[in-house]
Design a protein around this motif. Structure first.
Motif, PDB file in Angstrom:
ATOM      1  N   VAL A 254       1.013  -1.156  -0.027  1.00 28.12           N
ATOM      2  CA  VAL A 254       0.059   0.002  -0.010  1.00 28.12           C
ATOM      3  C   VAL A 254       0.939   1.300  -0.187  1.00 28.12           C
ATOM      4  CG1 VAL A 254      -1.906   1.287   1.312  1.00 28.12           C
ATOM      5  CG2 VAL A 254      -1.644  -1.246   1.304  1.00 28.12           C
ATOM      6  N   ALA A 255       0.641   1.968  -0.927  1.00 30.44           N
ATOM      7  CA  ALA A 255       1.472   3.289  -1.100  1.00 30.44           C
ATOM      8  C   ALA A 255       0.517   4.314  -0.272  1.00 30.44           C
ATOM      9  CB  ALA A 255       1.762   3.800  -2.574  1.00 30.44           C
ATOM     10  N   ALA A 256       1.257   5.689  -0.342  1.00 24.62           N
ATOM     11  CA  ALA A 256       0.626   6.717   0.448  1.00 24.62           C
ATOM     12  C   ALA A 256      -0.634   7.196  -0.367  1.00 24.62           C
ATOM     13  CB  ALA A 256       1.442   7.466   0.822  1.00 24.62           C
ATOM     14  N   LYS A 257      -0.575   7.452  -1.542  1.00 30.67           N
ATOM     15  CA  LYS A 257      -1.411   8.019  -2.490  1.00 30.67           C
ATOM     16  C   LYS A 257      -1.346   7.145  -3.796  1.00 30.67           C
ATOM     17  CE  LYS A 257      -1.137  12.816  -0.862  1.00 30.67           C
ATOM     18  NZ  LYS A 257      -0.955  14.105  -1.365  1.00 30.67           N
ATOM     19  N   ARG A 258      -2.472   7.507  -4.656  1.00 28.16           N
ATOM     20  CA  ARG A 258      -2.438   6.929  -5.959  1.00 28.16           C
ATOM     21  C   ARG A 258      -0.860   6.814  -6.713  1.00 28.16           C
ATOM     22  NH1 ARG A 258      -5.760   5.830 -10.537  1.00 28.16           N
ATOM     23  NH2 ARG A 258      -4.692   6.246 -12.537  1.00 28.16           N
ATOM     24  N   VAL A 259      -0.621   5.694  -7.291  1.00 26.30           N
ATOM     25  CA  VAL A 259       0.829   5.617  -7.785  1.00 26.30           C
ATOM     26  C   VAL A 259       0.896   6.139  -9.243  1.00 26.30           C
ATOM     27  CG1 VAL A 259       2.349   3.869  -8.591  1.00 26.30           C
ATOM     28  CG2 VAL A 259       1.339   3.579  -6.421  1.00 26.30           C
ATOM     29  N   THR A 260       1.788   7.106  -9.603  1.00 28.12           N
ATOM     30  CA  THR A 260       1.901   7.642 -10.729  1.00 28.12           C
ATOM     31  C   THR A 260       3.189   7.177 -11.337  1.00 28.12           C
ATOM     32  OG1 THR A 260       2.995   9.533  -9.550  1.00 28.12           O
ATOM     33  CG2 THR A 260       0.451   9.670 -10.113  1.00 28.12           C
ATOM     34  N   LEU A 261       3.918   6.622 -10.423  1.00 22.87           N
ATOM     35  CA  LEU A 261       5.347   6.151 -11.064  1.00 22.87           C
ATOM     36  C   LEU A 261       5.671   4.841 -10.585  1.00 22.87           C
ATOM     37  CD1 LEU A 261       8.088   6.822 -12.780  1.00 22.87           C
ATOM     38  CD2 LEU A 261       8.960   7.641 -10.499  1.00 22.87           C
ATOM     39  N   ASP A 267      18.671  -1.862  -8.316  1.00 23.03           N
ATOM     40  CA  ASP A 267      18.722  -2.273  -6.582  1.00 23.03           C
ATOM     41  C   ASP A 267      17.280  -1.863  -6.221  1.00 23.03           C
ATOM     42  OD1 ASP A 267      21.110  -2.534  -6.762  1.00 23.03           O
ATOM     43  OD2 ASP A 267      21.974  -0.485  -6.256  1.00 23.03           O
ATOM     44  N   GLY A 268      16.312  -1.731  -6.738  1.00 19.81           N
ATOM     45  CA  GLY A 268      14.839  -1.763  -6.242  1.00 19.81           C
ATOM     46  C   GLY A 268      13.969  -0.693  -7.420  1.00 19.81           C
ATOM     47  N   LEU A 269      12.889  -0.389  -6.634  1.00 18.98           N
ATOM     48  CA  LEU A 269      11.954   0.211  -7.551  1.00 18.98           C
ATOM     49  C   LEU A 269      11.666   1.880  -6.884  1.00 18.98           C
ATOM     50  CD1 LEU A 269       8.853  -2.484  -7.102  1.00 18.98           C
ATOM     51  CD2 LEU A 269      10.156  -1.962  -9.329  1.00 18.98           C
ATOM     52  N   TYR A 270      11.610   2.560  -8.147  1.00 16.80           N
ATOM     53  CA  TYR A 270      10.890   3.912  -7.785  1.00 16.80           C
ATOM     54  C   TYR A 270       9.384   3.924  -7.680  1.00 16.80           C
ATOM     55  CZ  TYR A 270      15.794   5.755  -8.414  1.00 16.80           C
ATOM     56  OH  TYR A 270      17.180   5.978  -8.206  1.00 16.80           O
ATOM     57  N   VAL A 271       8.809   4.494  -6.876  1.00 17.48           N
ATOM     58  CA  VAL A 271       7.282   4.518  -6.474  1.00 17.48           C
ATOM     59  C   VAL A 271       7.063   5.988  -6.381  1.00 17.48           C
ATOM     60  CG1 VAL A 271       5.542   3.754  -5.337  1.00 17.48           C
ATOM     61  CG2 VAL A 271       7.251   2.076  -5.631  1.00 17.48           C
ATOM     62  N   ASP A 273       4.253   9.429  -6.685  1.00 16.40           N
ATOM     63  CA  ASP A 273       2.638   9.873  -6.586  1.00 16.40           C
ATOM     64  C   ASP A 273       2.621  11.465  -6.728  1.00 16.40           C
ATOM     65  OD1 ASP A 273       3.322  11.203  -3.992  1.00 16.40           O
ATOM     66  OD2 ASP A 273       2.710   9.713  -2.902  1.00 16.40           O
ATOM     67  N   SER A 274       1.733  11.980  -6.726  1.00 16.46           N
ATOM     68  CA  SER A 274       1.227  13.419  -6.943  1.00 16.46           C
ATOM     69  C   SER A 274       2.012  14.384  -6.046  1.00 16.46           C
ATOM     70  CB  SER A 274      -0.064  13.511  -6.757  1.00 16.46           C
ATOM     71  OG  SER A 274      -0.458  13.576  -5.365  1.00 16.46           O
ATOM     72  N   THR A 275       2.980  13.860  -4.943  1.00 16.49           N
ATOM     73  CA  THR A 275       3.823  14.837  -3.942  1.00 16.49           C
ATOM     74  C   THR A 275       5.127  14.511  -4.140  1.00 16.49           C
ATOM     75  OG1 THR A 275       3.372  13.376  -2.190  1.00 16.49           O
ATOM     76  CG2 THR A 275       1.535  15.177  -2.687  1.00 16.49           C
ATOM     77  N   ARG A 276       5.635  13.119  -4.178  1.00 16.01           N
ATOM     78  CA  ARG A 276       7.018  12.585  -3.947  1.00 16.01           C
ATOM     79  C   ARG A 276       7.201  11.494  -4.630  1.00 16.01           C
ATOM     80  NH1 ARG A 276       7.190  10.335   2.319  1.00 16.01           N
ATOM     81  NH2 ARG A 276       5.391   8.723   1.784  1.00 16.01           N
ATOM     82  N   VAL A 277       8.480  11.050  -4.646  1.00 18.42           N
ATOM     83  CA  VAL A 277       8.858   9.573  -4.988  1.00 18.42           C
ATOM     84  C   VAL A 277       9.695   9.065  -3.868  1.00 18.42           C
ATOM     85  CG1 VAL A 277      10.356   8.463  -7.000  1.00 18.42           C
ATOM     86  CG2 VAL A 277       8.917  10.501  -7.630  1.00 18.42           C
ATOM     87  N   PRO A 297       6.301  15.717  -7.195  1.00 16.04           N
ATOM     88  CA  PRO A 297       5.711  14.711  -7.753  1.00 16.04           C
ATOM     89  C   PRO A 297       6.121  14.067  -8.953  1.00 16.04           C
ATOM     90  CG  PRO A 297       5.144  16.836  -8.396  1.00 16.04           C
ATOM     91  CD  PRO A 297       6.199  17.014  -7.638  1.00 16.04           C
ATOM     92  N   ALA A 298       5.688  13.061  -9.500  1.00 14.98           N
ATOM     93  CA  ALA A 298       5.916  12.361 -10.904  1.00 14.98           C
ATOM     94  C   ALA A 298       4.544  12.303 -11.535  1.00 14.98           C
ATOM     95  CB  ALA A 298       6.489  10.913 -10.453  1.00 14.98           C
ATOM     96  N   ILE A 299       4.825  12.701 -12.708  1.00 11.59           N
ATOM     97  CA  ILE A 299       3.474  13.065 -13.694  1.00 11.59           C
ATOM     98  C   ILE A 299       3.178  11.400 -14.369  1.00 11.59           C
ATOM     99  CG2 ILE A 299       2.479  13.803 -15.831  1.00 11.59           C
ATOM    100  CD1 ILE A 299       4.339  16.314 -15.330  1.00 11.59           C
TER     101      ILE A 299
END
Length: 388
Positions: A254-261, A267-271, A273-277, A297-299
């Protein structure tokens, strides 16, 4: 400094030249979500259909699948020799032979067979029975719920009320030992609506209990042998050896907000949303450690995996390992394989956008370009733009 540049190419040294003119390669009304796989497969969508594109003179479009969300962007990913695609209501995969199948075969969540006593050679006792389905590619679904039946005398068990599905060829019948709890494979039969168990044969134990088909979502990616699908603020994670199924109890993050990226690197995953990565450091959900990566944010839709040598060695010292890239309110952002983020245009670009975009990284004639098309965007404070 250049504020507006139309139909020109600017070099790193400040020179410029005319952009090569475009050439019409083919026409498909309403086409969108154009994408090319590492295998060379070219795809696009139009209406509710997914098309394979054969670039040529003329370019042709072959319909592969019907059932996409109308006019909604499609997300794609390579996974070995297969390609997975998703829109919010459908997840599909394309095999190396061009077959389109539903990952996970069929959803047996909540399904339960009806079991009654019949003739056979099983000892008296209480038996639990369940089933799964196998498709024409040999892929097995998750297991149904178990039904219990009591044999008062020597006999067998007849099942009914079992499900079928498109492309299913076999039904796998599971049964416990008399008065047991563990489900074992009894037999794999050509699909029938009324399979029977008439002897006490027990094979391997059931391995797909509590499994459901991977859900659809807005983004699909492949990392370390698993499929990841972002659906709203949930990220569903497939089993490591079965990309079509996930554990209903633990196969999600579960992410903090809707996932945009949702972009994997070494070494991992960039995740985002509309405020941060955030950076999920680790090789899978059992080892992920969350690290703040970028306070911008990530568009949505602009994330991509890019060869490291697309960028200069000052920004990306390791030129051998692919990086992640996306569009933010400060322009192009590079996510290195170790979780370090480089905002490449932070001193030169300021954007405002809460809509969907699409990113593409292309090269030719000595010029490398990152192209972002965004549905709605403001450059600076007031000037509208379609692309950056």
């Amino acid at each position: 400094a250049v504020r507006t540049a139309e139909n020109v190419i600017l070099t790193d040294e400040g020179g410029f030249s005319r952009r090569p003119t475009e050439a019409l390669r083919g026409t498909l009304p309403g086409a969108h979500s154009l994408w090319k796989s590492r295998t060379g497969l070219v795809l696009c969508a139009a209406g509710t259909s997914l098309y394979q594109v054969a670039l040529g003179n003329p370019t042709t479009f072959t319909e592969l699948f019907i059932g996409l969300d109308q006019g909604v962007a499609v997300s794609y990913t390579d996974a070995g020799a297969k390609v997975y695609f998703t829109t919010p209501s459908v997840l599909g995969k394309i095999t190396s032979g061009g077959l389109v199948r539903r990952p996970g075969v069929a959803d047996l969540t909540g399904a339960r067979p009806t079991a009654v006593a019949t003739t056979g050679g099983m000892f008296p006792g209480r038996y639990g029975v369940a089933y799964s389905l196998t498709n024409d590619l040999g892929e097995e679904s998750g297991l149904s719920n178990v039904s219990w039946v009591e044999l008062a005398d020597i006999g067998g068990i007849l099942l009914s009320g079992v499900m079928g599905a498109t492309d299913v060829t076999k039904i796998n019948v599971y049964v416990t030992a008399a008065n047991g709890e563990v489900r074992y494979l009894h037999s794999s039969q050509t699909w029938t609506g009324a399979p029977a168990i008439r002897d006490a044969s027990l094979g391997r134990s059931a391995s797909k209990i509590g499994r459901m088909p991977m859900p659809a979502g807005q983004i699909v990616r492949f990392y370390n042998g698993r499929l990841y699908v972002a659906q709203g603020r949930f990220i569903y994670v497939s089993d490591p050896f079965d990309r079509g199924l996930c554990d209903v109890r633990s196969g999600w993050i579960v992410a903090a907000k809707r996932v945009t990226l949702l972009e994997p690197v070494r070494d991992g995953l960039y995740v985002g949303d509309s405020t941060r990565v955030m950076f999920y450091a680790g090789d899978g959900p059992e080892t992920f450690k969350l690290q703040p990566a970028h306070n911008h944010p990530a568009i949505e839709g602009t994330g991509a995996t890019v060869a490291a040598d697309f960028f200069d060695a000052e920004r990306v010292p390791d030129q051998s390992t692919p990086v992640a890239a996306w569009l933010s309110d400060c322009g192009l952002v590079i996510g290195r394989p170790d979780g370090v983020v480089i905002p490449a245009q932070v001193e030169r670009v300021a954007l405002a956008s809460e809509s969907y975009g699409w990113g593409s990284f292309v090269g030719g004639a000595g010029v490398s370009q990152g192209i972002f098309a965004v549905e709605g965007m403001v450059v600076g404070t007031e000037e509208p733009a379609d692309t950056l």
